[in-house]
Design an enzyme around this catalytic site. Structure first.
Site, PDB file in Angstrom:
ATOM      1  N   TYR A  41      -2.038 -22.925 -29.411  1.00  0.00           N
ATOM      2  CA  TYR A  41      -3.269 -22.204 -29.122  1.00  0.00           C
ATOM      3  C   TYR A  41      -4.349 -23.110 -28.535  1.00  0.00           C
ATOM      4  O   TYR A  41      -5.196 -22.654 -27.768  1.00  0.00           O
ATOM      5  CB  TYR A  41      -3.828 -21.554 -30.396  1.00  0.00           C
ATOM      6  CG  TYR A  41      -3.188 -20.247 -30.770  1.00  0.00           C
ATOM      7  CD1 TYR A  41      -1.852 -20.188 -31.151  1.00  0.00           C
ATOM      8  CD2 TYR A  41      -3.915 -19.067 -30.759  1.00  0.00           C
ATOM      9  CE1 TYR A  41      -1.274 -18.987 -31.525  1.00  0.00           C
ATOM     10  CE2 TYR A  41      -3.344 -17.864 -31.132  1.00  0.00           C
ATOM     11  CZ  TYR A  41      -2.017 -17.828 -31.508  1.00  0.00           C
ATOM     12  OH  TYR A  41      -1.450 -16.640 -31.866  1.00  0.00           O
ATOM     13  N   LYS A  65      10.334 -26.154 -36.770  1.00  0.00           N
ATOM     14  CA  LYS A  65      11.533 -26.115 -35.908  1.00  0.00           C
ATOM     15  C   LYS A  65      11.950 -27.573 -35.677  1.00  0.00           C
ATOM     16  O   LYS A  65      12.046 -28.054 -34.545  1.00  0.00           O
ATOM     17  CB  LYS A  65      11.198 -25.365 -34.602  1.00  0.00           C
ATOM     18  CG  LYS A  65      12.394 -25.059 -33.711  1.00  0.00           C
ATOM     19  CD  LYS A  65      13.351 -24.026 -34.277  1.00  0.00           C
ATOM     20  CE  LYS A  65      14.575 -23.887 -33.373  1.00  0.00           C
ATOM     21  NZ  LYS A  65      15.617 -23.022 -33.966  1.00  0.00           N
ATOM     22  N   ASP A  69      13.324 -19.763 -37.363  1.00  0.00           N
ATOM     23  CA  ASP A  69      14.246 -18.655 -37.082  1.00  0.00           C
ATOM     24  C   ASP A  69      14.908 -18.171 -38.375  1.00  0.00           C
ATOM     25  O   ASP A  69      14.994 -16.979 -38.641  1.00  0.00           O
ATOM     26  CB  ASP A  69      15.281 -19.031 -36.007  1.00  0.00           C
ATOM     27  CG  ASP A  69      15.970 -20.362 -36.253  1.00  0.00           C
ATOM     28  OD1 ASP A  69      15.554 -21.100 -37.180  1.00  0.00           O
ATOM     29  OD2 ASP A  69      16.924 -20.681 -35.513  1.00  0.00           O
ATOM     30  N   ASP A 101       1.396 -16.839 -36.746  1.00  0.00           N
ATOM     31  CA  ASP A 101       0.984 -15.596 -36.091  1.00  0.00           C
ATOM     32  C   ASP A 101       2.160 -14.612 -36.101  1.00  0.00           C
ATOM     33  O   ASP A 101       2.013 -13.441 -36.467  1.00  0.00           O
ATOM     34  CB  ASP A 101       0.538 -15.896 -34.652  1.00  0.00           C
ATOM     35  CG  ASP A 101       0.117 -14.644 -33.916  1.00  0.00           C
ATOM     36  OD1 ASP A 101      -0.630 -13.837 -34.493  1.00  0.00           O
ATOM     37  OD2 ASP A 101       0.549 -14.466 -32.755  1.00  0.00           O
ATOM     38  N   ASP A 146       2.899 -11.097 -38.821  1.00  0.00           N
ATOM     39  CA  ASP A 146       3.139  -9.725 -38.349  1.00  0.00           C
ATOM     40  C   ASP A 146       4.466  -9.211 -38.906  1.00  0.00           C
ATOM     41  O   ASP A 146       4.573  -8.052 -39.320  1.00  0.00           O
ATOM     42  CB  ASP A 146       3.198  -9.657 -36.806  1.00  0.00           C
ATOM     43  CG  ASP A 146       1.841  -9.340 -36.185  1.00  0.00           C
ATOM     44  OD1 ASP A 146       0.807  -9.767 -36.745  1.00  0.00           O
ATOM     45  OD2 ASP A 146       1.821  -8.664 -35.132  1.00  0.00           O
TER      46      ASP A 146
HETATM   47  C1  IPM Z   1      -4.162 -12.709 -35.008  1.00  0.00           C
HETATM   48  C2  IPM Z   1      -4.251 -12.265 -33.577  1.00  0.00           C
HETATM   49  C3  IPM Z   1      -4.939 -13.364 -32.754  1.00  0.00           C
HETATM   50  C4  IPM Z   1      -4.046 -14.595 -32.806  1.00  0.00           C
HETATM   51  C5  IPM Z   1      -5.259 -12.983 -31.301  1.00  0.00           C
HETATM   52  C6  IPM Z   1      -6.071 -11.728 -31.206  1.00  0.00           C
HETATM   53  C7  IPM Z   1      -5.936 -14.113 -30.577  1.00  0.00           C
HETATM   54  O1  IPM Z   1      -3.005 -11.940 -33.092  1.00  0.00           O
HETATM   55  O2  IPM Z   1      -5.204 -13.001 -35.603  1.00  0.00           O
HETATM   56  O3  IPM Z   1      -3.057 -12.769 -35.550  1.00  0.00           O
HETATM   57  O4  IPM Z   1      -3.085 -14.706 -32.042  1.00  0.00           O
HETATM   58  O5  IPM Z   1      -4.333 -15.472 -33.630  1.00  0.00           O
HETATM   59 MN    MN Z   2      -1.408 -11.969 -34.607  1.00  0.00          MN
END
Ligand code: IPM
Ligand code: MN
Length: 365
Positions: free
Chosen positions: A141, A189, A221, A245, A249
């Protein structure tokens, strides 16, 4: 207790869900006699439209003067053709950097009432309680160089970490593990990447200072698979920015919906709080977004910035209760009609007020 909170609701469903989170903060303040000063400012796509930049100076200034910043979401389809450094997301990344928090805490908890709402089998998810510690200021990032060389038809980003950056976030993870079930899974990794080898070596070395914590390493992975097969085996999961990240999710599947997940970023000058979900442009403005991730994020504000642990737990109990009462937004009942954002918020508000009332009555005896 006095607390200055800057609310940056942002784009899409951001304002709708943040509204419910702010109501929770206000009622905790009112019932407990706390002085929460809540201000608002622009970030993301709305800031680009009004001020020409995703993080206006005025917002940054207010954020740096606050004790906590509560963010809704940023991003929208109309900005998809912009380069990364001009997009709404760039505003959030600049804000993260300026506030300085490097440890992003993302709890993923299998709410008992939602066991049937996860696409995973109830017997797989039941009892899962994971805390991701995602490094938030390094890796791909922020690593330099970052280039899109149009002429060469090539582009690259840099996954870079220093030993010190790994140590500071790993300390947070070890300490949190000490206060929980004392297990830490570090994800990397290291079979392919030098940066991951540094990560693994540094975390391993630091583990000597936390003999009561059991440390294990997983490749990212494999971790992605274990999270779905045996989520209960995880306690604290430590990982770098992009892996965190993605995995957080994925972990939303355990909880039933991405709309349920809160986060808090600590370690810097000003703590930053944001639900894990994005701006969800497809459902924005319809009043059907799940506000529970944002409300649970407000609970994290109470826990980590206001140091009001009892109130943080009251908010979490209120969420647990409304779920047990059967309240579901659309994301939790795939395809079927759920309650509105506001109805869900109202119900949390109602239960929370009763809980705090009861607690205060008990203290008064
Ligand atoms: C999160 C989001 C952010 C990230 C984006 C919106 C920049 O996906 O907070 O998980 O990738 O960190
Ligand atoms: Mn995210």
């Amino acid at each position: 207790m006095k607390l200055k909170v800057l609310v940056v609701a942002g784009d899409g469903i951001g304002p709708e869900v943040t509204n419910e989170a702010v109501r929770v903060l206000r009622s905790v303040a009112e019932m407990g006699g706390h002085d929460f000063e809540i201000r608002e400012a622009l970030i993301g796509g709305v800031a680009i439209k009004k001020e020409g930049t995703p993080l206006p100076d005025s917002t940054l200034k207010l954020a740096l003067e606050s004790d906590a910043v509560l963010l809704g979401a940023v991003g929208g389809n109309e900005f998809n053709s912009l380069p990364p450094n001009k997009r709404p997301e760039a505003g959030l990344l600049q804000l993260r950097k300026a506030l300085g928090g490097f440890a992003n805490l993302r709890p993923s908890f299998a709410w008992p009432a939602l066991a049937q709402n996860s696409p995973l089998k109830a017997e797989v998810v039941t009892g899962t309680d994971i805390l991701f510690v995602r490094e938030l200021l390094g890796g791909l990032y922020f690593g330099e160089p970052r280039v899109w060389d149009q002429e060469a038809g090539a582009a690259w980003n840099t996954m870079r970490y220093t030993r010190d950056e790994v140590i500071r976030v790993a300390r947070v993870a070890f300490e949190l593990a000490q206060a929980r079930r004392k297990k830490l899974t570090s994800v990397d990794k290291a079979n392919v990447l030098e940066v991951s080898q540094l990560w693994r070596a540094t975390v391993t070395e630091l583990a000597a200072q936390y003999p009561d914590v059991t440390l294990e390493h997983q490749y990212v992975d494999a971790c992605a698979m274990h999270l779905m097969n045996t989520p209960r085996n995880f306690d604290v999961v430590l990982t770098e920015n992009l892996f965190g990240d993605i995995l957080s999710d994925e972990a939303a599947v355990i909880t039933g919906s991405l709309g349920m997940l809160p986060s808090a970023t600590i370690g810097g000058g000003v703590n930053l709080y944001e639900p894990v979900h994005g701006s969800a442009p497809d459902i924005a403005g319809k009043g059907i977004a799940n506000p529970l991730g944002a409300i649970l994020t407000a609970a994290m504000v109470l826990r980590h910035s206001a140091k009001l642990e009892e109130d943080a737990q009251a908010v979490e109990t209120a969420v647990r209760t409304v779920l047990e009462q059967g309240y579901r937004t659309a994301d939790l009942v795939r395809g079927q009609q759920g309650v509105s954002t506001q109805q869900m918020g109202n119900q949390v508000h109602q239960v929370l007020s009763e809980l705090i009332d009861r607690r205060q009555a008990m203290h008064a005896v």
